[in-house]
Design an enzyme around this catalytic site. Sequence first.
Site, PDB file in Angstrom:
ATOM      1  N   HIS A  98       0.852  -1.195   0.000  1.00 38.83           N
ATOM      2  CA  HIS A  98       0.000   0.000   0.000  1.00 38.83           C
ATOM      3  C   HIS A  98       0.889   1.247   0.000  1.00 38.83           C
ATOM      4  O   HIS A  98       1.957   1.248   0.606  1.00 38.83           O
ATOM      5  CB  HIS A  98      -0.904  -0.015   1.244  1.00 38.83           C
ATOM      6  N   GLU A 170      -4.164   2.387  -7.372  1.00 36.96           N
ATOM      7  CA  GLU A 170      -4.526   3.462  -6.446  1.00 36.96           C
ATOM      8  C   GLU A 170      -3.662   4.688  -6.679  1.00 36.96           C
ATOM      9  O   GLU A 170      -2.515   4.745  -6.219  1.00 36.96           O
ATOM     10  CB  GLU A 170      -4.292   2.990  -5.002  1.00 36.96           C
TER      11      GLU A 170
HETATM   12  P1  PGA Z   1      -9.711   6.018   0.631  1.00 34.36           P
HETATM   13  O1  PGA Z   1      -8.516   4.987   0.868  1.00 34.36           O
HETATM   14  O2  PGA Z   1     -10.880   5.237   0.136  1.00 34.36           O
HETATM   15  O3  PGA Z   1      -9.954   6.630   1.983  1.00 34.36           O
HETATM   16  O4  PGA Z   1      -9.254   7.020  -0.371  1.00 34.36           O
HETATM   17  C1  PGA Z   1      -8.176   4.095  -0.128  1.00 34.36           C
HETATM   18  C2  PGA Z   1      -7.018   3.252   0.278  1.00 34.36           C
HETATM   19  O5  PGA Z   1      -6.938   2.686   1.359  1.00 34.36           O
HETATM   20  O6  PGA Z   1      -6.123   3.074  -0.483  1.00 34.36           O
END
Ligand code: PGA
Length: 256
Positions: A98, A170
């Site tokens: 992540h 992401e």
């Molecule tokens: P979020 O987080 O939905 O608060 O933007 C996404 C993530 O954990 O990557």
Amino acid sequence: MSQKIYLIANWKMQLLDNEAVDLTTKIIPEYKNINNKNLELILCPTFTALSKVGEIIKKTDLKLGAQNVWYHEKGSYTGEVSPCQLKELGVEYIIIGHSERRQNLNETNEEINRKINICLDNQITPILCVGETFDERRLGKTDLILMTQVSQALEDIELKKNQKIIIAYEPVWVIGSGQAIEPKDAEHSAQVIKQTLLDFFDKEVIEKNIFITYGGSVEENNVKEFIQPGLLEGVLVGGASLSIEKFLPLVHRLSS
Ligand code: PGA
């Protein structure tokens, strides 16, 4: 048979034990009511809540995910947690790489690669997170960053028939911002990832065993826009998964 949609709830370090238990207890009956076998809902609590949440969801179709793992099965690694220990708690998925770990803990693509390997060795599905920062996007480097992260994370990885990998695209700069990117930009990134995968896996493996999801400020009103069968097959949700008031409408939207 229609394809699965993955809904990954990343609770990060946001909930105390009793809050995680409370939220899980509220999600269970709603998820049962929805009765959508194609929606794979994966709860990823913090390490300390895994055991209790795992216990509560044991007899349901909900899945348990962890947010990290160490790349050895056993040994003198103070403060780390092994895939075997997580498996013991019922963990079936693990979020790997992540951006919050890449940024705050300097997690490297090489470590991420080792973590993916050990997940697969232990029959756990890795959820590999990749994505560009704001500066990288501004400089037009998004595609290159995705290609590099995916290639280095998946180097020498082989997938057996029953193994799978989820890749969560992401964009780092929209995580937690309240403003997701344009769905067409997410689709473009997913295409770049798919193209990169062709260097490592057969087309058939990519189709059957590797799934791309989107994450970054997903909420009730935009969640459906990020599902494109065959390309974007789920979402990773942080903030909007932390309260039942925000999460339930999102779950309902996704399964409608
Ligand atoms: P979020 O987080 O939905 O608060 O933007 C996404 C993530 O954990 O990557």
